[in-house]
Design a protein around this motif. Structure first.
Motif, mmCIF file in Angstrom:
data_model
loop_
_atom_site.group_PDB
_atom_site.id
_atom_site.type_symbol
_atom_site.label_atom_id
_atom_site.label_comp_id
_atom_site.label_asym_id
_atom_site.label_seq_id
_atom_site.Cartn_x
_atom_site.Cartn_y
_atom_site.Cartn_z
ATOM 1 N N LYS A 1 114.468 27.973 2.647
ATOM 2 C CA LYS A 1 114.905 29.306 2.249
ATOM 3 C C LYS A 1 114.002 29.915 1.174
ATOM 4 O O LYS A 1 114.032 31.112 0.933
ATOM 5 C CB LYS A 1 116.346 29.272 1.725
ATOM 6 C CG LYS A 1 117.377 28.822 2.748
ATOM 7 C CD LYS A 1 117.647 29.900 3.778
ATOM 8 C CE LYS A 1 118.782 29.473 4.711
ATOM 9 N NZ LYS A 1 118.836 30.298 5.931
ATOM 10 N N ASN B 1 111.413 32.885 2.517
ATOM 11 C CA ASN B 1 111.964 34.235 2.677
ATOM 12 C C ASN B 1 112.303 34.861 1.325
ATOM 13 O O ASN B 1 112.043 36.036 1.079
ATOM 14 C CB ASN B 1 113.222 34.136 3.564
ATOM 15 C CG ASN B 1 113.793 35.486 3.948
ATOM 16 O OD1 ASN B 1 113.063 36.405 4.292
ATOM 17 N ND2 ASN B 1 115.106 35.607 3.876
ATOM 18 N N THR C 1 124.677 33.895 0.832
ATOM 19 C CA THR C 1 124.380 32.483 1.010
ATOM 20 C C THR C 1 125.560 31.746 1.625
ATOM 21 O O THR C 1 126.711 32.118 1.410
ATOM 22 C CB THR C 1 123.945 31.838 -0.326
ATOM 23 O OG1 THR C 1 123.293 30.614 -0.063
ATOM 24 C CG2 THR C 1 125.125 31.608 -1.255
ATOM 25 N N TYR D 1 121.679 27.383 -0.300
ATOM 26 C CA TYR D 1 120.228 27.319 -0.428
ATOM 27 C C TYR D 1 119.600 28.697 -0.554
ATOM 28 O O TYR D 1 118.771 28.931 -1.418
ATOM 29 C CB TYR D 1 119.621 26.582 0.761
ATOM 30 C CG TYR D 1 119.562 25.099 0.559
ATOM 31 C CD1 TYR D 1 119.134 24.577 -0.649
ATOM 32 C CD2 TYR D 1 119.925 24.229 1.571
ATOM 33 C CE1 TYR D 1 119.080 23.207 -0.840
ATOM 34 C CE2 TYR D 1 119.868 22.857 1.391
ATOM 35 C CZ TYR D 1 119.446 22.352 0.184
ATOM 36 O OH TYR D 1 119.386 21.000 0.000
ATOM 37 N N ALA D 2 120.000 29.603 0.363
ATOM 38 C CA ALA D 2 119.405 30.935 0.322
ATOM 39 C C ALA D 2 119.649 31.567 -1.045
ATOM 40 O O ALA D 2 118.764 32.187 -1.623
ATOM 41 C CB ALA D 2 119.981 31.812 1.429
ATOM 42 N N GLY E 1 119.642 36.280 4.091
ATOM 43 C CA GLY E 1 119.233 34.886 3.935
ATOM 44 C C GLY E 1 118.738 34.180 5.183
ATOM 45 O O GLY E 1 118.347 33.029 5.133
ATOM 46 N N SER E 2 118.751 34.851 6.329
ATOM 47 C CA SER E 2 118.258 34.188 7.531
ATOM 48 C C SER E 2 117.641 35.227 8.466
ATOM 49 O O SER E 2 117.546 36.403 8.112
ATOM 50 C CB SER E 2 119.395 33.442 8.223
ATOM 51 O OG SER E 2 118.877 32.668 9.287
ATOM 52 N N CYS F 1 112.067 37.708 7.560
ATOM 53 C CA CYS F 1 112.427 36.299 7.413
ATOM 54 C C CYS F 1 111.595 35.428 8.349
ATOM 55 O O CYS F 1 111.059 34.394 7.947
ATOM 56 C CB CYS F 1 113.916 36.114 7.663
ATOM 57 S SG CYS F 1 114.467 34.441 7.349
ATOM 58 N N THR G 1 109.159 32.343 7.110
ATOM 59 C CA THR G 1 109.359 30.918 7.405
ATOM 60 C C THR G 1 108.286 30.371 8.340
ATOM 61 O O THR G 1 108.148 29.161 8.477
ATOM 62 C CB THR G 1 110.751 30.644 8.026
ATOM 63 O OG1 THR G 1 110.912 31.474 9.178
ATOM 64 C CG2 THR G 1 111.861 30.897 7.038
ATOM 65 N N SER H 1 116.600 30.687 10.841
ATOM 66 C CA SER H 1 115.349 30.956 10.129
ATOM 67 C C SER H 1 114.410 29.762 10.096
ATOM 68 O O SER H 1 113.201 29.915 10.269
ATOM 69 C CB SER H 1 115.635 31.439 8.709
ATOM 70 O OG SER H 1 116.370 30.491 7.985
ATOM 71 N N SER H 2 114.937 28.569 9.903
ATOM 72 C CA SER H 2 114.014 27.427 9.806
ATOM 73 C C SER H 2 113.454 27.101 11.183
ATOM 74 O O SER H 2 112.265 26.846 11.331
ATOM 75 C CB SER H 2 114.692 26.210 9.179
ATOM 76 O OG SER H 2 115.604 25.619 10.055
#
Lengths: 414, 266
Positions: free
Chosen positions: A99, A102, A122, A126-127, A201-202, A213, A217, A249-250
C-alpha cells in the motif's frame, strides 16, 4: 472485449473510463466531477513526465526500499513437491505492505496540486498506515476513515496511524468495515474537495483512482521482471503468479509488467476471500459469479441483492473483506487473461501455518489466501514450473486473530 | 399541456413564492408510515421527493443515512417503493413525485423496466445522484421519451463550460447543490453567494426551473424567497428520527414542520 498489447491496461479504458466498455467509469456526484477531472489532467501529464518519474523512483528506492526481495522457498518447495515455489516479499517495503506505493504517489500528486490535507480509507489498516506515513513524510495533514469493526481487529495498524499523527475516524454505518469506510471517505471528499486530496486505498473507485493505484503498484512487477532475468537469464517458460485479490491493487501491480506475455507462459491466478467455510457470506465476487453493479463510483462485479443493495461480506482478512473488486480485474477475468478462485478462512489459516513452519516468512492473512491455492496447485506442476506468490503483507497486524485462532506459538513477540 | 412538475412551479410562481420540495425516504420508518407522511406533507409541499434508500450512498449526510438504513432494515424493496407512490397517487394524483436515489438500483431493475414502472406508478421525475452528465445522456433521453423528467444536478464546482452543456441537455427542472457538502450539512456559504450562483444559472437557462437544495432548513429557508424552488430533506429526516426516539408520531411532527416551512416562504 479485448485486451490490447503494448498499451498499459490502466490506459485501455474508453473516453468515459470504462474498461471493456462496461467496467469502471465515474458514477459520482456532480460535485466530484471537477476535482476528478483536475486529478485526471494532472496524472495524465505527470505519468510520462521524466522528472516526476525520477522523483517517484527516488522515493521508492530510498524511502520505500526498492527492490523488495525475491526469494526461493526451498523448504516449502521440498515439502510440497512439484513446482519451484518462490515469493516476492513485498512486505519488505517500508511499512510492511504494497500500500506504500499508492500512498506515496497520491501524496506526491497532492503536494504538487497545493493541497494541504489528504484523506484515505482503510480496511486492514495498511492503506491507512502507509498514507499516514507518506503524509507525514511529505508534510500533509492526514485523516483516515476506518470501519469500527476493523479498528477493533487491526489494532497494531491503528496505533501506527495515530503515531504518525493521522486522525483515525471510526465509521459506524452499515457493516462497519472497508465498504463503509470508502463510502464515508468519499462523502468527506464531497464536502471538502476544494482543500483536500483523496487517496482511494486500492484499484477501486472512480476510474482515475483505479489508474493511479495500478500505476503505482506496478512497481512490484517492474522489480520482479528484473529479478527473474537475474535469476533465470530469461522470463521462465512456465511462470505462475499467485496473488490474493480484495480490491485488487497488489495483484494488479504484481502482474502488470507481464500482461503481454502469452498466458500459457505467464499465468495469473487471483485468490479471493471465500469467507468462513460454513458461512454463505464471502468476499469473492469473481469466483462466485456476482452480478455487475455500481459500487463507489465504478461498475464492477459486486455482491448485492436483487434490488441492488450491496451485501455484507465476511472474511477473516480485513484487507480482502470488500464486496466489490477492481474494474481492472473484472476486465482481466472477462478477457480471460487472469484466472480467479477463492480460499476460505480456514484454508488461509492452514496455509499460514504451513508457510511459517517451513520458511522464515510470515505472510499476513491476505497473502495466506494466495499461498493456500498456490500450495495446492504447485503439487501438480512439473519441476521446471516457477510458482511465485506475492507476500504482500506481514502478519504482525494479524497477531490478535492468529493468537485467538491458532494459539500463542504462532505469534512472535515483536 | 404542462407536465405536473412544471405546473407545480407555475402555480407557486403565480402565488409569488418558491415551490417547496420535500425529501423523505421511502419506507422510513415503515412502508405504511412513509405513505402517511407523504399524504400529510403533500398538503403543504408542492413537489415530493421520495428517497430510494441505498446502503452505500456516497453523497448523503448522517440524517438521510439514518433514515435510509432504517428503511432498509425494515425490509423496504424497490417494488414496495413503487407501490407507495402508486398508493399515494390514488389519493393525490396531481401532486408531482420525484424519485431521488443511486444508479445501481435502476441498473439492477433494468433501465427500461424501471421507467415503465415509474410511469405506471406515477413517478414524474428522477434525480440520480451518481449519474452525472455526460454519463447520463442516454438515460436522460430515455426518460424524456417516457415523459419522465430527468433532473440534472449542478454544484459550486461545476465549470461554466459544463454548466452550459448540462443546462442545454436538462429537462424542465434543474437542481443546484448549494455548497460543497453531503446532504444535511450546515450552510457554510453565505446565502448571497448561493444566490449569485443561482442567478448565474438562471441567466444561462432562464426558462428552466432551478431549485436549491442542501443546507435548507427552517432557519435558512427565508433567505431564498426569490427562487424557483427549495428542497428540504435532512431536517425532515431528522424530525422523523427525533419523533421516533421520543415515541411521538412522526406523521404529525413532520407535517407541522412542513407547514411552518411553507409559511416562511409564502
Amino acid at each position: 472485449m479485448k485486451l490490447k498489447k503494448r498499451i498499459p491496461v490502466i490506459d485501455q479504458g474508453d473516453r468515459l473510463g470504462f474498461w471493456g466498455g462496461k467496467f469502471g467509469g465515474n458514477f459520482v456526484p456532480e460535485t466530484l466531477k471537477k476535482p476528478i477531472e483536475d486529478l485526471e489532467l494532472q496524472f495524465n501529464k505527470l505519468k510520462s513526465d521524466k522528472n516526476f518519474i525520477k522523483e517517484r523512483d527516488n522515493h521508492f528506492k530510498n524511502w520505500v526500499g526498492a527492490p523488495t526481495r525475491f526469494i526461493k522457498l526451498d523448504n516449502l518447495t521440498k515439502h510440497v513437491g512439484g513446482a519451484q515455489i518462490w515469493s516476492k516479499v513485498v512486505s519488505d517495503a517500508n511499512g510492511g505492505a504494497h500500500k506504500i506505493y499508492n500512498a506515496t504517489v497520491h501524496c506526491l500528486l497532492a503536494k504538487r496540486s497545493g493541497k494541504k490535507v489528504i484523506i484515505g480509507d482503510t480496511g486492514a489498516g495498511y492503506a491507512g498506515k502507509m498514507l499516514s506515513m507518506a503524509a507525514k513524510k511529505f508534510g500533509l495533514k492526514c485523516k483516515i476513515f476506518m470501519g469500527a469493526k476493523d479498528i477493533k481487529r487491526q489494532q497494531p495498524n491503528v496505533k501506527a496511524m495515530k503515531k504518525n499523527g493521522a486522525d483515525v475516524i471510526p465509521v459506524y454505518s452499515g457493516s462497519q468495515t472497508l465498504v463503509d469506510a470508502v463510502s464515508e471517505c468519499m462523502r468527506y471528499w464531497v464536502a471538502n474537495c476544494d482543500t483536500t486530496a483523496m487517496c482511494v486505498g486500492s484499484t477501486v473507485g472512480p476510474a482515475i483512482f483505479v489508474r493511479i493505484c495500478g500505476w503505482s503498484t506496478s512497481q512490484i512487477s517492474r522489480e520482479l521482471k528484473v529479478q527473474l532475468i537475474n535469476e533465470f537469464g530469461e522470463i521462465p517458460k512456465k511462470l505462475k503468479l499467485y496473488n490474493c485479490v480484495g480490491g485488487g491493487s497488489s495483484s494488479f501491480g504484481f502482474w502488470n509488467e507481464f500482461m503481454d506475455y502469452n498466458k500459457k507462459q505467464v499465468e495469473f491466478i487471483g485468490v479471493e476471500a471465500g469467507g468462513p467455510s460454513k458461512s454463505k457470506r464471502h468476499a469473492a465476487p469473481l469466483t462466485y459469479g456476482s452480478k455487475i453493479g455500481i459500487l463507489h463510483g465504478a461498475a464492477q462485479y459486486v455482491n448485492q441483492n436483487s434490488d441492488g443493495q450491496i451485501e455484507e461480506t465476511e472474511s477473516i482478512s480485513a484487507g480482502l473483506d470488500y464486496p466489490g473488486i477492481s474494474p481492472l480485474h473484472c476486465f482481466l477475468k472477462d478477457v480471460k487473461r487472469a484466472r480467479y478462485t477463492a480460499a476460505s478462512d480456514e484454508e488461509a489459516l492452514k496455509a499460514y501455518q504451513i508457510v511459517t513452519k517451513y520458511e522464515n516468512l510470515r505472510p499476513s492473512l491476505e497473502p495466506s489466501h494466495a499461498f493456500s491455492v498456490a500450495i495446492k496447485e504447485a503439487k501438480k506442476f512439473s519441476k521446471d514450473t516457477v510458482v511465485i506468490i506475492n507476500s504482500c503483507g506481514d502478519a504482525y497486524k494479524d497477531r490478535g486473530i492468529l493468537e485467538k485462532k491458532l494459539g500463542k506459538k504462532y505469534v512472535k513477540s515483536n | 399541456m404542462l407536465n405536473p412538475i412544471s405546473l407545480a412551479f407555475k402555480k407557486a410562481k403565480d402565488a409569488k413564492r418558491p415551490a417547496l420540495l420535500t425529501y423523505t425516504v421511502a419506507g422510513d420508518s415503515s412502508k405504511k408510515q412513509s405513505l402517511e407522511i407523504l399524504k400529510a406533507i403533500s398538503n403543504y409541499a408542492d413537489i415530493l421527493e421520495v428517497g430510494v434508500p441505498h446502503n452505500t450512498p456516497v453523497a448523503d449526510g448522517g440524517q438521510i443515512q439514518t433514515s435510509s438504513y432504517r428503511a432498509i432494515k425494515n425490509g423496504i424493496k424497490m417494488n414496495d417503493i413503487f407501490k407507495i407512490v402508486s398508493d399515494f397517487k390514488k389519493i393525490k394524483n396531481s401532486k408531482p413525485v420525484i424519485f431521488m436515489g443511486y444508479y445501481n438500483m435502476i441498473f439492477q431493475y433494468g433501465e427500461n423496466n424501471f421507467l415503465k414502472k415509474c410511469k405506471k406508478s406515477g413517478v414524474n421525475g428522477l434525480i440520480v445522484v451518481d449519474l452525472p452528465w455526460p454519463e447520463n445522456k442516454i438515460f436522460s433521453k430515455k426518460c424524456k421519451k417516457n415523459s419522465i423528467n430527468f433532473i440534472q444536478l449542478l454544484s459550486p464546482t461545476t465549470s461554466n463550460k459544463r454548466l452550459k452543456s448540462i443546462t442545454k441537455d436538462a429537462h424542465d427542472m434543474i437542481y443546484y447543490i448549494s455548497m460543497l457538502s453531503t446532504t444535511g450539512g450546515k450552510l457554510k456559504v453565505s446565502p448571497k453567494k448561493i444566490l449569485a450562483n443561482y442567478n448565474k444559472i438562471k441567466k444561462i437557462s432562464p426558462k428552466k426551473n432551478c431549485v436549491i437544495g442542501f443546507g435548507i432548513t427552517e432557519k435558512t429557508i427565508s433567505n431564498f424567497k426569490n427562487t424557483d424552488g427549495l428542497v428540504v430533506g435532512s431536517q425532515i429526516c431528522k424530525e422523523i428520527t427525533r419523533s421516533l426516539n421520543n415515541r411521538q408520531n412522526p406523521v404529525i411532527n413532520v407535517s407541522k414542520m412542513v407547514s411552518k416551512l411553507k409559511k416562511k416562504i409564502s
